[in-house]
Scaffold this motif. Structure first.
Motif, PDB file in Angstrom:
ATOM      1  N   LEU A 125      -1.336  57.765 -12.894  1.00  0.00           N
ATOM      2  CA  LEU A 125       0.096  57.753 -13.201  1.00  0.00           C
ATOM      3  C   LEU A 125       0.385  58.652 -14.404  1.00  0.00           C
ATOM      4  O   LEU A 125       1.304  59.478 -14.372  1.00  0.00           O
ATOM      5  CB  LEU A 125       0.571  56.320 -13.486  1.00  0.00           C
ATOM      6  CG  LEU A 125       0.586  55.343 -12.311  1.00  0.00           C
ATOM      7  CD1 LEU A 125       0.798  53.911 -12.816  1.00  0.00           C
ATOM      8  CD2 LEU A 125       1.657  55.711 -11.295  1.00  0.00           C
ATOM      9  N   ALA A 126      -0.406  58.500 -15.464  1.00  0.00           N
ATOM     10  CA  ALA A 126      -0.205  59.284 -16.687  1.00  0.00           C
ATOM     11  C   ALA A 126      -0.431  60.770 -16.439  1.00  0.00           C
ATOM     12  O   ALA A 126       0.288  61.617 -16.984  1.00  0.00           O
ATOM     13  CB  ALA A 126      -1.137  58.782 -17.787  1.00  0.00           C
ATOM     14  N   ASP A 127      -1.408  61.096 -15.604  1.00  0.00           N
ATOM     15  CA  ASP A 127      -1.682  62.492 -15.274  1.00  0.00           C
ATOM     16  C   ASP A 127      -0.479  63.131 -14.591  1.00  0.00           C
ATOM     17  O   ASP A 127      -0.054  64.232 -14.947  1.00  0.00           O
ATOM     18  CB  ASP A 127      -2.919  62.557 -14.373  1.00  0.00           C
ATOM     19  CG  ASP A 127      -3.331  63.972 -14.014  1.00  0.00           C
ATOM     20  OD1 ASP A 127      -3.299  64.856 -14.885  1.00  0.00           O
ATOM     21  OD2 ASP A 127      -3.715  64.182 -12.842  1.00  0.00           O
ATOM     22  N   LEU A 132       4.474  66.662 -14.510  1.00  0.00           N
ATOM     23  CA  LEU A 132       5.845  66.885 -14.026  1.00  0.00           C
ATOM     24  C   LEU A 132       6.700  67.567 -15.093  1.00  0.00           C
ATOM     25  O   LEU A 132       7.758  67.095 -15.484  1.00  0.00           O
ATOM     26  CB  LEU A 132       6.482  65.574 -13.556  1.00  0.00           C
ATOM     27  CG  LEU A 132       6.005  65.071 -12.206  1.00  0.00           C
ATOM     28  CD1 LEU A 132       6.675  63.754 -11.850  1.00  0.00           C
ATOM     29  CD2 LEU A 132       6.239  66.089 -11.101  1.00  0.00           C
ATOM     30  N   GLN A 133       6.217  68.701 -15.537  1.00  0.00           N
ATOM     31  CA  GLN A 133       6.950  69.571 -16.438  1.00  0.00           C
ATOM     32  C   GLN A 133       7.707  70.572 -15.565  1.00  0.00           C
ATOM     33  O   GLN A 133       7.525  70.594 -14.351  1.00  0.00           O
ATOM     34  CB  GLN A 133       5.968  70.292 -17.366  1.00  0.00           C
ATOM     35  CG  GLN A 133       5.113  69.355 -18.201  1.00  0.00           C
ATOM     36  CD  GLN A 133       5.936  68.439 -19.080  1.00  0.00           C
ATOM     37  OE1 GLN A 133       6.916  68.852 -19.689  1.00  0.00           O
ATOM     38  NE2 GLN A 133       5.554  67.163 -19.140  1.00  0.00           N
ATOM     39  N   ARG A 148       6.726  67.183  -5.882  1.00  0.00           N
ATOM     40  CA  ARG A 148       7.568  66.014  -6.140  1.00  0.00           C
ATOM     41  C   ARG A 148       7.236  64.898  -5.154  1.00  0.00           C
ATOM     42  O   ARG A 148       7.129  63.729  -5.543  1.00  0.00           O
ATOM     43  CB  ARG A 148       9.045  66.404  -6.035  1.00  0.00           C
ATOM     44  CG  ARG A 148      10.017  65.308  -6.420  1.00  0.00           C
ATOM     45  CD  ARG A 148      11.461  65.852  -6.386  1.00  0.00           C
ATOM     46  NE  ARG A 148      12.364  64.930  -6.991  1.00  0.00           N
ATOM     47  CZ  ARG A 148      12.890  63.890  -6.350  1.00  0.00           C
ATOM     48  NH1 ARG A 148      12.578  63.651  -5.095  1.00  0.00           N
ATOM     49  NH2 ARG A 148      13.719  63.080  -6.978  1.00  0.00           N
ATOM     50  N   GLU A 149       7.052  65.237  -3.878  1.00  0.00           N
ATOM     51  CA  GLU A 149       6.696  64.240  -2.865  1.00  0.00           C
ATOM     52  C   GLU A 149       5.336  63.603  -3.161  1.00  0.00           C
ATOM     53  O   GLU A 149       5.150  62.407  -2.964  1.00  0.00           O
ATOM     54  CB  GLU A 149       6.714  64.869  -1.469  1.00  0.00           C
ATOM     55  CG  GLU A 149       8.121  65.185  -0.992  1.00  0.00           C
ATOM     56  CD  GLU A 149       8.176  66.077   0.239  1.00  0.00           C
ATOM     57  OE1 GLU A 149       7.102  66.480   0.758  1.00  0.00           O
ATOM     58  OE2 GLU A 149       9.297  66.373   0.692  1.00  0.00           O
ATOM     59  N   GLU A 150       4.393  64.392  -3.645  1.00  0.00           N
ATOM     60  CA  GLU A 150       3.102  63.837  -4.058  1.00  0.00           C
ATOM     61  C   GLU A 150       3.290  62.837  -5.188  1.00  0.00           C
ATOM     62  O   GLU A 150       2.643  61.787  -5.217  1.00  0.00           O
ATOM     63  CB  GLU A 150       2.158  64.944  -4.526  1.00  0.00           C
ATOM     64  CG  GLU A 150       1.559  65.768  -3.436  1.00  0.00           C
ATOM     65  CD  GLU A 150       0.626  66.843  -3.984  1.00  0.00           C
ATOM     66  OE1 GLU A 150       0.449  66.936  -5.224  1.00  0.00           O
ATOM     67  OE2 GLU A 150       0.078  67.596  -3.168  1.00  0.00           O
ATOM     68  N   ALA A 170       8.720  57.290 -12.554  1.00  0.00           N
ATOM     69  CA  ALA A 170       9.958  57.282 -11.762  1.00  0.00           C
ATOM     70  C   ALA A 170      11.024  58.136 -12.446  1.00  0.00           C
ATOM     71  O   ALA A 170      11.744  58.897 -11.776  1.00  0.00           O
ATOM     72  CB  ALA A 170      10.457  55.855 -11.570  1.00  0.00           C
ATOM     73  N   GLN A 171      11.123  58.042 -13.759  1.00  0.00           N
ATOM     74  CA  GLN A 171      12.091  58.854 -14.508  1.00  0.00           C
ATOM     75  C   GLN A 171      11.768  60.345 -14.376  1.00  0.00           C
ATOM     76  O   GLN A 171      12.662  61.160 -14.149  1.00  0.00           O
ATOM     77  CB  GLN A 171      12.076  58.435 -15.975  1.00  0.00           C
ATOM     78  CG  GLN A 171      13.002  59.220 -16.865  1.00  0.00           C
ATOM     79  CD  GLN A 171      12.852  58.835 -18.321  1.00  0.00           C
ATOM     80  OE1 GLN A 171      11.765  58.511 -18.802  1.00  0.00           O
ATOM     81  NE2 GLN A 171      13.958  58.857 -19.041  1.00  0.00           N
ATOM     82  N   LYS A 172      10.505  60.704 -14.500  1.00  0.00           N
ATOM     83  CA  LYS A 172      10.097  62.109 -14.381  1.00  0.00           C
ATOM     84  C   LYS A 172      10.369  62.639 -12.970  1.00  0.00           C
ATOM     85  O   LYS A 172      10.804  63.780 -12.809  1.00  0.00           O
ATOM     86  CB  LYS A 172       8.617  62.276 -14.721  1.00  0.00           C
ATOM     87  CG  LYS A 172       8.303  62.090 -16.180  1.00  0.00           C
ATOM     88  CD  LYS A 172       8.766  63.277 -16.961  1.00  0.00           C
ATOM     89  CE  LYS A 172       8.259  63.216 -18.388  1.00  0.00           C
ATOM     90  NZ  LYS A 172       8.692  64.398 -19.141  1.00  0.00           N
TER      91      LYS A 172
END
Length: 180
Positions: A125-127, A132-133, A148-150, A170-172
């Protein structure tokens, strides 16, 4: 009470990762790869600060080492010898299987991660939060959409590991283009 983690183990893993990834850059940038690993560990440390019941040492070490098997010449056995089998198993689960077709690698990795302790789920999750920059300028709309789908697939599979990280991801995802 939040989950604790050992600073000396953090330093040991960070130094090892820095040496393993020496000279490697974050793709499409001139920044050292160690920055990515530290950003992933920062997300983990933030989650550990607000969520109790996690093995902070396992999570932090795997955050720093998560790309060593996949992206360097570091072996599973080396990780197991230096950091223990639990860390090596976590890093191995977080690594893509290069023998599979690229289209199968994410789902395979997610299934292997799901057989690991929740702390390994947290690292994935953290990765993705960290990755998601803004997308590289050479990515076309289709590639951005797939990425994004991944992220949505990762969130769907692993969100139960950490409410904090699931919310951040979810926010990212919501902020990541394109939404259509």
């Amino acid at each position: 009470m939040a989950s604790d983690w050992n600073r000396d183990l953090y330093i040991k893993a960070c130094r090892f990762a820095a040496q393993a990834h020496l000279g490697q850059l974050i793709p499409s940038s001139d920044l050292p790869y160690l920055l990515h690993l530290n950003l992933v560990s920062m997300e983990i440390i933030a989650a550990l600060g607000v969520e109790a019941g996690h093995d902070g040492d396992l999570a932090v070490q795997c955050a720093l080492l998560h790309d060593t098997i996949e992206d360097t010449d570091t072996s599973y056995d080396t990780i197991a010898t230096i950091f223990g089998t639990r860390v090596a198993e976590g890093v191995a689960a977080l690594s893509k299987n290069p023998e599979l077709d690229k289209s199968q690698q994410l789902l395979d990795s997610l299934h292997r991660i799901e057989r690991q302790p929740r702390e390994i789920w947290m690292v994935k999750l953290a990765d993705r939060i960290t990755n998601l920059q803004p997308p590289p300028i050479h990515w076309d709309v289709a590639k951005i959409r797939r990425y994004r789908e991944e992220a949505i697939e990762i969130h769907t599979h692993l969100q139960s590991a950490s409410p904090f990280l699931a919310s951040r991801l979810a926010q990212k995802i919501e902020q990541y283009p394109p939404k259509t």
